[in-house]
Design an enzyme around this catalytic site. Structure first.
Site, PDB file in Angstrom:
ATOM      1  N   ARG A   1       0.856  -1.193   0.000  1.00  0.00           N
ATOM      2  CA  ARG A   1       0.000   0.000   0.000  1.00  0.00           C
ATOM      3  C   ARG A   1       0.889   1.238   0.000  1.00  0.00           C
ATOM      4  O   ARG A   1       1.815   1.353   0.808  1.00  0.00           O
ATOM      5  CB  ARG A   1      -0.897  -0.003   1.248  1.00  0.00           C
ATOM      6  CG  ARG A   1      -1.528   1.319   1.636  1.00  0.00           C
ATOM      7  CD  ARG A   1      -2.686   1.688   0.719  1.00  0.00           C
ATOM      8  NE  ARG A   1      -3.159   3.043   0.954  1.00  0.00           N
ATOM      9  CZ  ARG A   1      -4.160   3.372   1.748  1.00  0.00           C
ATOM     10  NH1 ARG A   1      -4.802   2.447   2.432  1.00  0.00           N
ATOM     11  NH2 ARG A   1      -4.536   4.626   1.870  1.00  0.00           N
TER      12      ARG A   1
ATOM     13  N   ARG B   1      -4.864   2.249  -4.939  1.00  0.00           N
ATOM     14  CA  ARG B   1      -4.168   1.466  -3.911  1.00  0.00           C
ATOM     15  C   ARG B   1      -4.367  -0.023  -4.100  1.00  0.00           C
ATOM     16  O   ARG B   1      -5.421  -0.460  -4.550  1.00  0.00           O
ATOM     17  CB  ARG B   1      -4.614   1.891  -2.516  1.00  0.00           C
ATOM     18  CG  ARG B   1      -6.115   1.837  -2.333  1.00  0.00           C
ATOM     19  CD  ARG B   1      -6.615   2.711  -1.230  1.00  0.00           C
ATOM     20  NE  ARG B   1      -6.553   4.101  -1.619  1.00  0.00           N
ATOM     21  CZ  ARG B   1      -6.996   5.099  -0.880  1.00  0.00           C
ATOM     22  NH1 ARG B   1      -7.548   4.868   0.280  1.00  0.00           N
ATOM     23  NH2 ARG B   1      -6.904   6.335  -1.287  1.00  0.00           N
TER      24      ARG B   1
ATOM     25  N   ASP C   1      -6.877  -1.130   0.805  1.00  0.00           N
ATOM     26  CA  ASP C   1      -7.282  -0.157   1.817  1.00  0.00           C
ATOM     27  C   ASP C   1      -8.169  -0.904   2.797  1.00  0.00           C
ATOM     28  O   ASP C   1      -9.135  -1.564   2.381  1.00  0.00           O
ATOM     29  CB  ASP C   1      -8.047   0.993   1.159  1.00  0.00           C
ATOM     30  CG  ASP C   1      -8.432   2.074   2.164  1.00  0.00           C
ATOM     31  OD1 ASP C   1      -7.611   2.381   3.039  1.00  0.00           O
ATOM     32  OD2 ASP C   1      -9.550   2.598   2.064  1.00  0.00           O
TER      33      ASP C   1
ATOM     34  N   ASP D   1     -10.306  -0.196   6.328  1.00  0.00           N
ATOM     35  CA  ASP D   1     -10.786   0.730   7.346  1.00  0.00           C
ATOM     36  C   ASP D   1     -11.501  -0.039   8.442  1.00  0.00           C
ATOM     37  O   ASP D   1     -12.242  -0.993   8.157  1.00  0.00           O
ATOM     38  CB  ASP D   1     -11.779   1.740   6.754  1.00  0.00           C
ATOM     39  CG  ASP D   1     -11.111   2.769   5.861  1.00  0.00           C
ATOM     40  OD1 ASP D   1      -9.951   3.121   6.129  1.00  0.00           O
ATOM     41  OD2 ASP D   1     -11.759   3.212   4.890  1.00  0.00           O
TER      42      ASP D   1
END
Length: 195
Positions: A107, A116, A119, A121
């Site tokens: 990343r 990317r 990712d 989250d």
């Protein structure tokens, strides 16, 4: 009783009470072998102890996202999933695991809203609220993102996103908006659940 209705499990360990929390992860990839990147990330999340797999959403595809006031660099579409797990780990430990996984999949954080390989989250961590800039909980933009809400609604439509309402209702409203934020379910793509 569904899994999302369970009360936190409190287990005494070494004189401390550890509380089990439901954690929701949003994963996306738009560089390289996107599906393979997601599979590697799911496997890596559960390779180390401390996370108990609950569910993984179907795979969705969506155009790159940025808030209206931001400019998105030219890039390909994302594959997105949501993964739900239970944990007794503290949020900081999970954040460290997430960052290590992103780094292992190369990343790069050179361009805001840029493409990317991966990712991840942390969307919610039980009922914990935090304004820490390194890990704001719940995720401050989750309620704006169809690529989070729609896959999550496949797993837990009746869960409340704190401060915003029922995930199923939020997902339905976002999909109704259509446009570039709409997500498309990819029934031709599947991920293996962690062992």
């Amino acid at each position: 009783m569904t899994a999302s209705d369970r009360m936190p499990d409190r287990t005494a360990t070494g004189g401390h009470m550890l509380v089990e929390h439901r954690v929701v992860f949003s994963l996306g990839s738009n560089l390289g072998d996107r599906l393979d990147n997601l599979q590697e990330a799911v496997d890596a999340l559960f390779d180390a102890p401390g996370l108990e797999f609950v569910a993984c959403s179907p795979v969705y595809e969506t155009a790159p996202y940025a808030p209206p006031e931001e400019t998105i660099p030219e890039q390909g579409d994302y594959l997105n999933i949501v993964v739900v797990a239970d944990t007794r780990l503290p949020p900081e430990n999970l954040l460290e695991r997430v960052l290590n996984i992103e780094n292992s999949l190369r990343r790069v954080r050179e361009v805001r809203w840029g493409p990317r390989t991966l990712d991840i989250d942390i969307v919610v961590f039980g009922d914990i609220s935090s304004n820490d800039p390194d890990l704001t909980l719940p995720h401050p933009r989750a309620h704006e993102r169809a690529f989070v809400l729609v896959p999550w609604a496949d797993i837990e439509p009746d869960v409340l996103l704190p401060g915003h309402g029922r995930v199923g209702d939020l997902a339905e409203a976002k999909q109704a908006e259509g446009g570039p934020s709409a997500v498309r379910r990819r029934n031709d793509l599947t991920l293996q659940q962690p062992a």
